[in-house]
Design a protein around this motif. Structure first.
Motif, PDB file in Angstrom:
ATOM      1  N   PRO A 107       0.797  -1.240   0.000  1.00  0.00           N
ATOM      2  CA  PRO A 107       0.000   0.000   0.000  1.00  0.00           C
ATOM      3  C   PRO A 107       0.823   1.279   0.000  1.00  0.00           C
ATOM      4  O   PRO A 107       0.289   2.356  -0.292  1.00  0.00           O
ATOM      5  N   VAL A 108       2.129   1.203   0.338  1.00  0.00           N
ATOM      6  CA  VAL A 108       2.944   2.422   0.424  1.00  0.00           C
ATOM      7  C   VAL A 108       3.799   2.638  -0.818  1.00  0.00           C
ATOM      8  O   VAL A 108       4.551   3.611  -0.892  1.00  0.00           O
ATOM      9  N   LEU A 109       3.690   1.749  -1.808  1.00  0.00           N
ATOM     10  CA  LEU A 109       4.406   1.909  -3.078  1.00  0.00           C
ATOM     11  C   LEU A 109       3.399   2.089  -4.203  1.00  0.00           C
ATOM     12  O   LEU A 109       2.320   1.486  -4.192  1.00  0.00           O
ATOM     13  N   THR A 110       3.746   2.917  -5.187  1.00  0.00           N
ATOM     14  CA  THR A 110       2.872   3.074  -6.348  1.00  0.00           C
ATOM     15  C   THR A 110       2.872   1.775  -7.148  1.00  0.00           C
ATOM     16  O   THR A 110       3.786   0.948  -7.030  1.00  0.00           O
ATOM     17  N   ILE A 111       1.854   1.611  -7.978  1.00  0.00           N
ATOM     18  CA  ILE A 111       1.805   0.390  -8.778  1.00  0.00           C
ATOM     19  C   ILE A 111       2.955   0.339  -9.760  1.00  0.00           C
ATOM     20  O   ILE A 111       3.479  -0.740 -10.076  1.00  0.00           O
ATOM     21  N   GLY A 112       3.402   1.513 -10.225  1.00  0.00           N
ATOM     22  CA  GLY A 112       4.551   1.547 -11.126  1.00  0.00           C
ATOM     23  C   GLY A 112       5.815   1.070 -10.447  1.00  0.00           C
ATOM     24  O   GLY A 112       6.593   0.288 -11.005  1.00  0.00           O
ATOM     25  N   GLU A 113       6.041   1.517  -9.209  1.00  0.00           N
ATOM     26  CA  GLU A 113       7.230   1.099  -8.457  1.00  0.00           C
ATOM     27  C   GLU A 113       7.236  -0.406  -8.222  1.00  0.00           C
ATOM     28  O   GLU A 113       8.295  -1.052  -8.296  1.00  0.00           O
ATOM     29  N   GLN A 114       6.076  -0.976  -7.977  1.00  0.00           N
ATOM     30  CA  GLN A 114       6.007  -2.408  -7.670  1.00  0.00           C
ATOM     31  C   GLN A 114       6.291  -3.263  -8.907  1.00  0.00           C
ATOM     32  O   GLN A 114       6.922  -4.317  -8.807  1.00  0.00           O
ATOM     33  N   ILE A 115       5.836  -2.821 -10.065  1.00  0.00           N
ATOM     34  CA  ILE A 115       6.092  -3.602 -11.283  1.00  0.00           C
ATOM     35  C   ILE A 115       7.531  -3.408 -11.753  1.00  0.00           C
ATOM     36  O   ILE A 115       8.195  -4.375 -12.164  1.00  0.00           O
ATOM     37  N   THR A 116       8.052  -2.176 -11.694  1.00  0.00           N
ATOM     38  CA  THR A 116       9.443  -1.955 -12.116  1.00  0.00           C
ATOM     39  C   THR A 116      10.428  -2.687 -11.204  1.00  0.00           C
ATOM     40  O   THR A 116      11.476  -3.155 -11.660  1.00  0.00           O
ATOM     41  N   GLU A 117      10.094  -2.797  -9.921  1.00  0.00           N
ATOM     42  CA  GLU A 117      10.952  -3.559  -9.000  1.00  0.00           C
ATOM     43  C   GLU A 117      11.059  -5.012  -9.448  1.00  0.00           C
ATOM     44  O   GLU A 117      12.149  -5.610  -9.430  1.00  0.00           O
ATOM     45  N   THR A 118       9.932  -5.591  -9.879  1.00  0.00           N
ATOM     46  CA  THR A 118       9.949  -6.975 -10.376  1.00  0.00           C
ATOM     47  C   THR A 118      10.850  -7.099 -11.596  1.00  0.00           C
ATOM     48  O   THR A 118      11.657  -8.040 -11.706  1.00  0.00           O
ATOM     49  N   LEU A 119      10.724  -6.146 -12.522  1.00  0.00           N
ATOM     50  CA  LEU A 119      11.536  -6.193 -13.746  1.00  0.00           C
ATOM     51  C   LEU A 119      13.029  -6.068 -13.427  1.00  0.00           C
ATOM     52  O   LEU A 119      13.858  -6.822 -13.950  1.00  0.00           O
ATOM     53  N   GLN A 120      13.389  -5.134 -12.560  1.00  0.00           N
ATOM     54  CA  GLN A 120      14.812  -4.895 -12.300  1.00  0.00           C
ATOM     55  C   GLN A 120      15.444  -5.988 -11.445  1.00  0.00           C
ATOM     56  O   GLN A 120      16.660  -6.166 -11.476  1.00  0.00           O
ATOM     57  N   LEU A 121      14.632  -6.723 -10.675  1.00  0.00           N
ATOM     58  CA  LEU A 121      15.165  -7.872  -9.958  1.00  0.00           C
ATOM     59  C   LEU A 121      15.619  -8.955 -10.925  1.00  0.00           C
ATOM     60  O   LEU A 121      16.643  -9.616 -10.714  1.00  0.00           O
ATOM     61  N   HIS A 122      14.850  -9.155 -11.990  1.00  0.00           N
ATOM     62  CA  HIS A 122      15.179 -10.218 -12.944  1.00  0.00           C
ATOM     63  C   HIS A 122      16.062  -9.727 -14.090  1.00  0.00           C
ATOM     64  O   HIS A 122      16.701 -10.535 -14.762  1.00  0.00           O
ATOM     65  N   TYR A 123      16.066  -8.419 -14.322  1.00  0.00           N
ATOM     66  CA  TYR A 123      16.924  -7.840 -15.369  1.00  0.00           C
ATOM     67  C   TYR A 123      17.717  -6.695 -14.748  1.00  0.00           C
ATOM     68  O   TYR A 123      17.383  -5.522 -14.904  1.00  0.00           O
ATOM     69  N   PRO A 124      18.803  -7.005 -14.005  1.00  0.00           N
ATOM     70  CA  PRO A 124      19.551  -5.991 -13.249  1.00  0.00           C
ATOM     71  C   PRO A 124      20.120  -4.878 -14.124  1.00  0.00           C
ATOM     72  O   PRO A 124      20.347  -3.764 -13.639  1.00  0.00           O
ATOM     73  N   ASP A 125      20.373  -5.168 -15.402  1.00  0.00           N
ATOM     74  CA  ASP A 125      20.978  -4.161 -16.273  1.00  0.00           C
ATOM     75  C   ASP A 125      19.950  -3.214 -16.874  1.00  0.00           C
ATOM     76  O   ASP A 125      20.315  -2.276 -17.594  1.00  0.00           O
ATOM     77  N   MET A 126      18.676  -3.435 -16.614  1.00  0.00           N
ATOM     78  CA  MET A 126      17.632  -2.599 -17.198  1.00  0.00           C
ATOM     79  C   MET A 126      17.626  -1.219 -16.536  1.00  0.00           C
ATOM     80  O   MET A 126      17.638  -1.101 -15.314  1.00  0.00           O
ATOM     81  N   SER A 127      17.627  -0.163 -17.332  1.00  0.00           N
ATOM     82  CA  SER A 127      17.624   1.202 -16.797  1.00  0.00           C
ATOM     83  C   SER A 127      16.249   1.562 -16.243  1.00  0.00           C
ATOM     84  O   SER A 127      15.248   0.913 -16.558  1.00  0.00           O
ATOM     85  N   ASP A 128      16.209   2.624 -15.437  1.00  0.00           N
ATOM     86  CA  ASP A 128      14.936   3.065 -14.870  1.00  0.00           C
ATOM     87  C   ASP A 128      13.953   3.466 -15.958  1.00  0.00           C
ATOM     88  O   ASP A 128      12.756   3.164 -15.868  1.00  0.00           O
ATOM     89  N   ALA A 129      14.449   4.163 -16.973  1.00  0.00           N
ATOM     90  CA  ALA A 129      13.569   4.623 -18.061  1.00  0.00           C
ATOM     91  C   ALA A 129      12.986   3.436 -18.827  1.00  0.00           C
ATOM     92  O   ALA A 129      11.794   3.423 -19.164  1.00  0.00           O
ATOM     93  N   GLU A 130      13.828   2.437 -19.094  1.00  0.00           N
ATOM     94  CA  GLU A 130      13.352   1.262 -19.816  1.00  0.00           C
ATOM     95  C   GLU A 130      12.359   0.467 -18.970  1.00  0.00           C
ATOM     96  O   GLU A 130      11.347  -0.028 -19.482  1.00  0.00           O
ATOM     97  N   ALA A 131      12.650   0.353 -17.659  1.00  0.00           N
ATOM     98  CA  ALA A 131      11.741  -0.363 -16.775  1.00  0.00           C
ATOM     99  C   ALA A 131      10.390   0.340 -16.705  1.00  0.00           C
ATOM    100  O   ALA A 131       9.335  -0.315 -16.709  1.00  0.00           O
TER     101      ALA A 131
END
Length: 563
Positions: A107-131
């Motif tokens: 509840p304290v994270l935006t939905i965007g933050e929660q999905i981008t966190e999933t992406l960057q955990l599995h793709y560490p080289d992915m930039s913030d803009a791409e995520a």
């Protein structure tokens, strides 16, 4: 069956509960082909969710163990992977959608933050803009409107259906091969459920993923599954193609589940003809037990430093309705349409803004608490969740005898205990249950106790607010037949609030459809459900998942009730 993506072989999952070992999953085997859906069905406690959590290995290690079995994904046994190995599989190869998105999303994270966190955990080289771009694409894929602007919204700012779409977007962000969906539509309205099911089928067609779909709704099974497994007490009783299992069930337990569906229950024989025309209007000489006229329940919207009222939420808006003596009136509609508010207003648990409510000609609106007290014997309520409506610190004996004492029923305490014991027997529970606490009962037993409490004062009218929504199909059948029996014995009138159209068709004499605080259609149940006149009612009925006619098992329960 084509080449399997996942094979579960002789899986056992044991859970440690104190000194006791629970065999939650006991020698279960099934496989899921690539690009197809396998549905696990069964009642609560059958082991469906534990089986799914075993596949993705989310059970706590200190409690859960797997004495034997294999979970093979693409030729790799997941039970043999260490923690880093299984973390690499989760998300990228297997993803899971949970039953309640509000408790699954942070509840304290935006939905965007929660999905981008999933992406960057599995793709560490992915930039913030791409995520962020990938996240917005995922939200668009699940048809979230204005996805780029919703990126920074928090979960509480979304509706239930939108939160479920966000969960799907998060699960599919890393393009998994297998999606596990644990009762993903149980908490949704029927129209939202239809949208989510269509979305999941479309995404499966687009991506070619496989699905392990857990549900207790056979209508959903017919829409989603190519293969079905029926679980009971940790074991799979029957497995096969959807058509074979539903058309020609082999195991007695499968036949029992199908026979308990409302559409397969023996229709009650009405003891008298309804004195109504096709529109559901009462005959001129038939006075209603409850008469509602031009009822409004508005809640003020206050803003500013001085908290001035700027508008109103029109929860119930100019509603008129008659409830005859001895009849069951079903009130249906989507969440937020005003059903529960209307039911509470009739009982004066919610203060009406305007209008008239009469019971046996006695006006209720405007009465003081003292003036209402004797009338409360005539009208009671059975709540949706008996777990939260029963006081956990009180014995059932106290729960049932306290209202009697307040209203002067029974000459002494012993007499009231005897009346309470008779009430439990009337809802098919044992007398000695009086000396237990609510937590000692199953969900179905607690619902029966809730009904017994509603009957304590021998009322003439009961509001039943979604009392079967959280029950297994077989327990639901028992409660519905119990209600019909009680109605016959006591000549009760019921306002039955529900969103389950199958229950409406089986139980009710009349049906009332609400939308945005207004009644859009009402009449005899057979008329409304078979020949709806309003577009909203037609949309509501068309969204109901049902067993297809060619698959429908024409089975009946042994127990029939003639009214």
């Amino acid at each position: 069956m084509s080449q399997p993506l996942l094979e579960v072989r002789n899986l056992r999952t044991y859970l440690q509960s104190g000194d006791r070992e629970v065999r939650a999953v006991d020698d279960v085997s099934f496989s899921i082909p690539k690009g197809e859906t396998f549905c696990l069905v069964g009642e609560s406690g059958s082991g469906k969710s534990v089986c799914a959590l075993s596949v993705i290995r989310l059970l706590p290690q200190g409690i859960a163990s797997h004495p034997s079995g294999e979970i093979v994904l693409n030729g790799q046994d997941l039970l043999k992977l260490d923690d880093p190995g299984i973390r690499a599989v989760r998300g990228s190869h297997i993803a899971m959608i949970f039953q309640e998105p509000m408790t699954s999303l942070n509840p304290v994270l935006t939905i965007g933050e929660q999905i981008t966190e999933t992406l960057q955990l599995h793709y560490p080289d992915m930039s913030d803009a791409e995520a962020e771009q990938r996240t917005i694409m995922a939200l668009e894929q699940v048809q979230i409107p204005h996805a780029s602007s919703r990126f920074r919204d928090y979960p509480h700012q979304l509706s239930g259906g939108q939160r479920q779409r966000v969960m799907i977007a998060m699960a599919l962000a890393c393009q998994p091969q297998l999606l596990i969906a644990d009762e993903p539509t149980t908490a949704l309205d029927v129209t939202v459920q239809a949208e989510i099911l269509r979305l999941m089928r479309k995404l499966q067609d687009d991506t070619g993923m496989s699905m392990l779909f857990i549900t207790h709704d056979f209508g959903v099974v017919t829409q989603m599954a190519q293969w079905v497994g029926v679980m009971q007490q940790g074991k799979i009783m029957e497995v096969g193609s959807c058509t074979e299992v539903l058309r020609n069930p082999q195991h007695p337990y499968t036949r029992q589940l199908l026979a308990a569906l409302p559409e397969n229950l023996a229709k009650p024989v009405r003891g008298r003809a309804l004195s109504q025309n096709a529109a559901g209007e009462l005959a001129a000489d038939q006075a209603p037990l409850v008469q509602i006229r031009d009822l409004k329940v508005w809640f003020p919207i206050k803003k500013g430093l001085l908290r001035r009222t700027v508008d109103y939420v029109r929860a119930v808006d100019d509603v008129s309705l008659d409830i005859p003596q001895g009849e069951i009136v079903a009130l249906v509609g989507e969440s937020g349409c005003g059903k529960t508010t209307l039911g509470r207003a009739v009982l004066q648990l919610e203060k009406p803004t305007a209008g008239s409510i009469q019971i046996q000609g006695q006006e209720l609106i405007g009465l003081s608490a003292g003036e209402l007290r004797p009338l409360r014997r005539k009208m009671q309520i059975a709540f949706q969740d008996p777990q939260s409506s029963l006081n956990p610190r009180l014995l059932i004996e106290t729960t049932l005898t306290e209202p009697m004492k307040v209203h002067g029923i029974g000459g002494n305490h012993e007499e009231r205990i005897e009346l309470a014991a008779q009430l439990l027997e009337s809802v098919q529970l044992k007398r000695d249950f009086l000396w237990r606490y609510p937590h000692e009962f199953s969900g179905g037993q607690r619902q029966r106790i809730g009904l017994a409490r509603a009957l304590t004062l021998n009322p003439e009218f009961i509001v039943c607010d979604e009392i079967t929504s959280a029950l297994d199909v077989s327990v639901q059948a028992e409660i519905l037949q119990l209600l019909l029996s009680i109605r016959q014995q006591r000549n009760l009138s019921l306002l039955f609030i529900t969103h389950n159209i199958g229950v409406v068709e089986y139980l009710s004499d009349r049906t009332v459809v609400m939308y945005k605080g207004k009644i859009v259609e009402q009449g005899l149940t057979a008329q409304v459900c078979s020949r709806p006149q309003q577009a909203y009612t037609q949309k509501l009925l068309s969204a109901v998942p049902r067993l297809r006619a060619e698959n429908k098992p024409f089975l009946k329960l042994n127990k029939e009730i003639a009214l």
